[in-house]
Write an enzyme that holds these catalytic residues in place. Structure first.
Site, PDB file in Angstrom:
ATOM      1  N   GLU A   1     -13.083  -0.610  -6.685  1.00 30.38           N
ATOM      2  CA  GLU A   1     -12.992  -1.572  -5.594  1.00 30.38           C
ATOM      3  C   GLU A   1     -12.553  -0.899  -4.299  1.00 30.38           C
ATOM      4  OE1 GLU A   1     -13.372  -5.281  -3.789  1.00 30.38           O
ATOM      5  OE2 GLU A   1     -13.844  -4.801  -5.866  1.00 30.38           O
TER       6      GLU A   1
ATOM      7  N   ASP B   1       0.816  -1.220   0.000  1.00 26.38           N
ATOM      8  CA  ASP B   1       0.000   0.000   0.000  1.00 26.38           C
ATOM      9  C   ASP B   1       0.852   1.272   0.000  1.00 26.38           C
ATOM     10  OD1 ASP B   1      -2.276  -1.690   0.191  1.00 26.38           O
ATOM     11  OD2 ASP B   1      -2.024  -1.764   2.364  1.00 26.38           O
TER      12      ASP B   1
END
Length: 457
Positions: free
Chosen positions: A218, A44
């Site tokens: 998403e 991330d």
């Protein structure tokens, strides 16, 4: 303090890789620079440009995870996009007394002389996902909980923060929905409430096969502005995810779907974008499962350099093992932190008693690579700050590969403790021009010594 035996979990993972896989992987690993961190799993990516450096904020996948088992966030930085300095973990779940788990994807921004890091966690009180905000005076921390409670809590994740040219800041987040709110100038409160962004197929593309999620959106929004156009780059269509994007004339829309940036690839069923301009070029950060033992729950951050299309659109970006090219060269005649690394083999890092981090768990044959070192007319000597509660050993200075030309050999004594530091030096011969530098660690069995910093003279 490190406890014997000094065997890190990553070593155990590597040991489980078959001999055939090792034979296949190692030649490629020696030449590659992607993923940009190799001694822990990272995920991330959230890059931030500040004062001539890129600061990279990541999550940390625990070794051997079979779920998104994440307890802390990490910070890295680079001035040249290839040699990355490990700044350790200045923020973890314990920073938020109200959080119980899930140190997932966040983003840090700079404003008012402070750094604000927005992260999702699970609330101890409600069991729901919430967004916390931490603050620091430094990009590398330490960070503290800015408000002592969730900034917002609606059971959704993945905050992204954008400050518009007029000073208005926005927080975006969401899975399965997409939300925004307007942050106040203090960056720790907001005006009005969360607003849901309509997920239309015109705005975010069409997903097939899932009536509950008609669009491709998403999770993991990354919102920014470039040349008057607003971008929302996001993870699309789990699972496996790819990276797509939409654009808009304003920070709240209306959004228009523009297509795929990075197709599905990379041995991880998730992906997560981060996009910056730095030193006149554009860079795309993402994660994959490329390291030994890597996969959907043991991910690694990587980066690619790219150029926008003439209309401001993205080209197709594919994952590579080469990564971004180096910006300039590295100066070996100023002190360099040992945890500044382009690629490492067998090493680990830990907080140093002298500040910052040091590298450790060094066994015979381990090494670090520092890319593009500009020796110029030639180095005369080498110095390093070292500590050893093991057997000591030596630092071999090699050019261009772990088996390349030896230009120096520095003996490292036993100092009586892993944080009992001393300085060593040795003559150098033949280090001229610009080369990749390999510090290769040699000695007997077990863990040999730690290194805090080094410098050529």
């Amino acid at each position: 303090m490190k406890l014997a035996p000094r065997l890190a979990p990553r070593h155990a993972i590597a040991a489980m890789v078959s001999l055939l896989c090792i034979a296949t992987l190692l030649p490629a690993v020696a030449r590659a620079d992607n993923p940009i961190v190799q001694h822990i799993y990272t995920a991330d990516p959230a890059p931030l440009v500040h004062n001539g450096r890129v600061y990279l904020y990541t999550g940390h996948d625990e070794d051997g995870s079979t779920w998104f088992t994440m307890k802390e966030w990490r910070v890295w930085s680079s001035a040249d996009m290839v040699n990355w300095t490990d700044h350790g973990s200045p923020l973890n779940l314990a920073t938020f007394s109200w959080a119980k788990s899930d140190a997932w994807a966040g983003q840090a921004v700079y404003r008012n002389g402070k750094f604000y890091w927005y992260v999702p966690v699970t609330s101890r009180a409600t069991g729901r996902y919430a967004i916390g905000v931490a603050v620091s005076d430094s990009p590398t921390g330490p960070f503290r909980d800015a408000i002592g409670r969730p900034l917002v809590e609606n059971g959704e994740i993945d905050p992204s923060v954008f400050i518009d040219d007029n000073g208005q800041a926005y927080l975006y987040w969401g899975n399965p929905n997409l939300w925004y709110l307007r942050l106040n100038a203090d960056m720790i409160s907001y005006s009005g409430g969360p607003t849901q962004i309509p997920l239309t197929t015109a705005g975010f593309g069409t997903r097939t096969g899932d009536p509950n999620r008609p669009t491709l959106y998403e999770e993991g929004p990354w919102v920014y502005k470039r040349n008057g156009l607003y971008y929302n780059v996001f993870a699309a269509k789990c699972c496996s995810e790819f990276i797509a994007y939409s654009t808009a004339p304003g920070p709240t829309g209306p959004w228009t779907y523009r297509g795929t940036i990075m197709p599905t690839q990379g041995s991880s069923f998730t992906n997560h974008p981060g996009v910056i301009d730095f030193n006149g070029s554009s860079y795309f950060f993402y994660h994959n499962g490329a390291l030994p033992g890597g996969g959907g729950y043991t991910r690694s951050v990587a980066v690619e350099k790219f150029s926008y299309n003439a209309d401001g659109g993205f080209p197709t970006i594919n994952m590579t093992t080469t990564g971004a090219p180096q910006i300039g060269t590295l100066n070996p005649y100023v002190r360099q932190e040992a945890e500044t690394i382009a690629w490492g083999s067998g090493i680990e890092t830990e907080p140093s008693s002298e500040g910052g981090m040091n590298i450790g768990w060094l066994a015979n044959g381990d090494w670090i690579k520092v890319k593009g070192v500009a020796f110029g007319a030639g180095a005369a000597s080498f110095s390093a700050r070292v500590a050893s509660a093991g057997s000591g050993g030596a630092i071999e200075l090699r050019l261009d590969s772990p088996t390349g030309t030896v230009v120096g050999n520095c003996n490292v004594p036993v100092t009586g403790g892993w944080q009992t530091w001393t300085s060593v030096s040795c003559p150098v011969n033949g280090a001229t021009g610009t080369h990749d530098l390999y510090l290769k660690f040699t000695g007997g069995s077990g863990n040999l010594f730690n290194v805090n910093w080094w410098q050529f003279n």
